[in-house]
Design a protein around this motif. Structure first.
Motif, PDB file in Angstrom:
ATOM      1  N   PRO A  52       0.693  -1.095  -0.007  1.00 29.31           N
ATOM      2  CA  PRO A  52       0.007   0.163   0.132  1.00 29.31           C
ATOM      3  C   PRO A  52       1.207   1.280  -0.065  1.00 29.31           C
ATOM      4  O   PRO A  52       0.266   2.399  -0.460  1.00 29.31           O
ATOM      5  N   ARG A  53       2.021   1.179   0.003  1.00 30.58           N
ATOM      6  CA  ARG A  53       3.400   2.458  -0.041  1.00 30.58           C
ATOM      7  C   ARG A  53       4.151   2.192  -1.030  1.00 30.58           C
ATOM      8  O   ARG A  53       4.735   3.372  -0.787  1.00 30.58           O
ATOM      9  N   SER A  54       3.482   1.807  -2.069  1.00 30.81           N
ATOM     10  CA  SER A  54       4.226   1.345  -2.979  1.00 30.81           C
ATOM     11  C   SER A  54       3.907   1.636  -4.501  1.00 30.81           C
ATOM     12  O   SER A  54       2.819   1.748  -4.343  1.00 30.81           O
ATOM     13  N   THR A  55       4.403   1.617  -5.523  1.00 31.77           N
ATOM     14  CA  THR A  55       3.182   1.965  -6.991  1.00 31.77           C
ATOM     15  C   THR A  55       2.929   0.380  -7.475  1.00 31.77           C
ATOM     16  O   THR A  55       2.949  -0.875  -6.650  1.00 31.77           O
ATOM     17  N   ARG A  56       1.925   0.630  -8.423  1.00 30.34           N
ATOM     18  CA  ARG A  56       0.702  -0.100  -8.228  1.00 30.34           C
ATOM     19  C   ARG A  56       1.818  -1.445  -9.034  1.00 30.34           C
ATOM     20  O   ARG A  56       2.785  -1.418  -9.873  1.00 30.34           O
ATOM     21  N   GLY A  57       1.426  -3.058  -8.404  1.00 34.60           N
ATOM     22  CA  GLY A  57       2.105  -4.265  -8.626  1.00 34.60           C
ATOM     23  C   GLY A  57       3.005  -4.381  -8.210  1.00 34.60           C
ATOM     24  O   GLY A  57       3.549  -5.417  -8.601  1.00 34.60           O
ATOM     25  N   ASP A  58       3.536  -3.799  -7.499  1.00 35.79           N
ATOM     26  CA  ASP A  58       4.444  -4.118  -6.032  1.00 35.79           C
ATOM     27  C   ASP A  58       4.028  -5.021  -5.477  1.00 35.79           C
ATOM     28  O   ASP A  58       3.735  -4.282  -4.092  1.00 35.79           O
ATOM     29  N   PHE A  59       3.471  -6.285  -5.173  1.00 35.79           N
ATOM     30  CA  PHE A  59       3.389  -6.986  -4.403  1.00 35.79           C
ATOM     31  C   PHE A  59       4.443  -7.367  -2.842  1.00 35.79           C
ATOM     32  O   PHE A  59       5.661  -7.281  -3.325  1.00 35.79           O
ATOM     33  N   ILE A  60       4.146  -7.649  -1.655  1.00 37.05           N
ATOM     34  CA  ILE A  60       3.851  -7.675  -0.834  1.00 37.05           C
ATOM     35  C   ILE A  60       4.061  -9.378  -0.563  1.00 37.05           C
ATOM     36  O   ILE A  60       4.986  -9.741  -0.023  1.00 37.05           O
ATOM     37  N   ALA A  61       2.966  -9.533  -1.108  1.00 32.49           N
ATOM     38  CA  ALA A  61       2.913 -11.390  -0.618  1.00 32.49           C
ATOM     39  C   ALA A  61       2.081 -12.113  -2.150  1.00 32.49           C
ATOM     40  O   ALA A  61       1.248 -11.083  -2.995  1.00 32.49           O
ATOM     41  N   VAL A  62       1.723 -12.658  -2.109  1.00 34.69           N
ATOM     42  CA  VAL A  62       0.379 -13.763  -3.395  1.00 34.69           C
ATOM     43  C   VAL A  62      -0.377 -14.513  -2.545  1.00 34.69           C
ATOM     44  O   VAL A  62      -0.013 -15.519  -1.629  1.00 34.69           O
TER      45      VAL A  62
END
Length: 323
Positions: free
Chosen positions: A198-208
């Motif tokens: 939520p504090r990065s660019t769209r498409g930067d995932f922290i998990a899947v």
């Protein structure tokens, strides 16, 4: 079988489809039917389309009951159930406040407290009265409703129903972040759905998430917002205060077999905060969830521990199972 992919626009967002089809002509036909399902539902339920059932209801100003079609009545009834279950955290009658803040976000300007207080008395989901006998709905004076927090989820459910009716066994549809899956991918693997940082660019995932036959919907403070005085003002409104929800969360993701449920619950959880939100998920059979707090703590319900994979190179976030 091969994968057929297409995208289009509807319900105010980009819609992406990926289905298994025997050839491109079949894939195009099936996806076209899905877009038609979405278009028909939008024509019925959008408050922005003159003549829709919701527009007629809002125009009635509580003076008369308005006959609904089966789909719109069902969604209104479901919205009432989520309103009660969430203690008012999910409330479709927050439409005047939502419209006010949408305009303020676009203009990057705060509304006056007096304007907010003037709108609050009309916000109460209990004011929506449904008549099961004739399929009509009635709202209170000065009330209006907005199905934006539940309509895309219902549309995703109806698209999956249309897929199944046409013999599709593998599909994924994404309605602007409302993701719903049918079966597994053509290679036999589960669908991989990313959890946005939520504090990065769209498409930067922290998990899947690895899911099949499930929907995943996220509500967060990072999609539509502006900052003023060092504070973030976003588009998810707390019906109880009239202001953007300040629950200590940056995002709330709900997984469910029903995309409509995941849609409504993700909003309710975000507004409710960590403890009340997780309690709401746990009391919803078949639902699971992930919430990210403003302290960058990620809490995961234990029911999805086998399909949730966190990135190991995100040192700022701390992951933990809730309870």
């Amino acid at each position: 079988m091969t994968d057929y992919e297409t995208s289009g626009f509807g319900m105010g967002t980009i819609i992406e489809q990926r289905i298994a089809a025997s050839n491109s002509n079949e894939g195009e036909r099936i996806c076209h039917r899905a877009f038609e399902v979405i278009r028909q539902l939008e024509q019925k339920m959008s408050r922005f389309i003159p003549g829709s059932f919701i527009s007629r209801l809002n125009s009635s100003d509580g003076e008369t009951a308005v006959k609904m079609d089966r789909d719109t009545f069902h969604v209104l009834k479901s919205a009432g159930r989520y309103y009660a279950r969430s203690g008012g955290a999910f409330d479709i009658t927050a439409a005047p406040l939502t419209a006010l803040w949408r305009n303020c976000i676009n203009q990057k300007d705060l509304p006056s407290p007096n304007t907010i207080q003037a709108l609050r008395p009309a916000v109460s989901g209990a004011g929506v009265i449904l008549n099961e006998k004739d399929g009509s709905a009635r709202i209170g004076r000065h009330q209006s409703v907005d199905l934006g927090g539940i309509g895309k989820g219902y549309a995703a459910d109806m698209v999956l129903k249309a897929y199944k009716a046409q013999g599709v066994t593998s599909a994924c549809i994404n309605l602007g972040g409302n993701v719903h899956t049918l079966g597994k991918k053509t290679n036999g693997e589960s669908w991989m759905i990313g959890l946005q940082n939520p504090r990065s660019t769209r498409g930067d995932f922290i998990a899947v998430f690895a899911i099949s036959d499930r929907s995943a919907v996220t509500s967060g403070d990072y999609e539509k917002y502006f900052e003023s005085g060092g504070k973030r003002f976003h588009h998810i409104i707390d019906p109880g205060t009239g202001y953007p929800a300040s629950s200590g969360l940056m995002s709330a993701t709900v997984l469910s077999g029903s995309s409509m449920e995941a849609d409504a619950l993700s909003t309710a959880v975000f507004v409710s905060g960590l403890e009340r939100g997780m309690e709401l998920i746990e009391k919803s059979p078949g639902a699971e969830g992930v919430v990210i707090t403003e302290e960058k703590k990620v809490f995961i319900t234990k029911g999805i521990k086998d399909c949730f994979v966190a990135r190991s190179d995100i040192p700022d976030y701390q992951f933990a199972f809730y309870n």
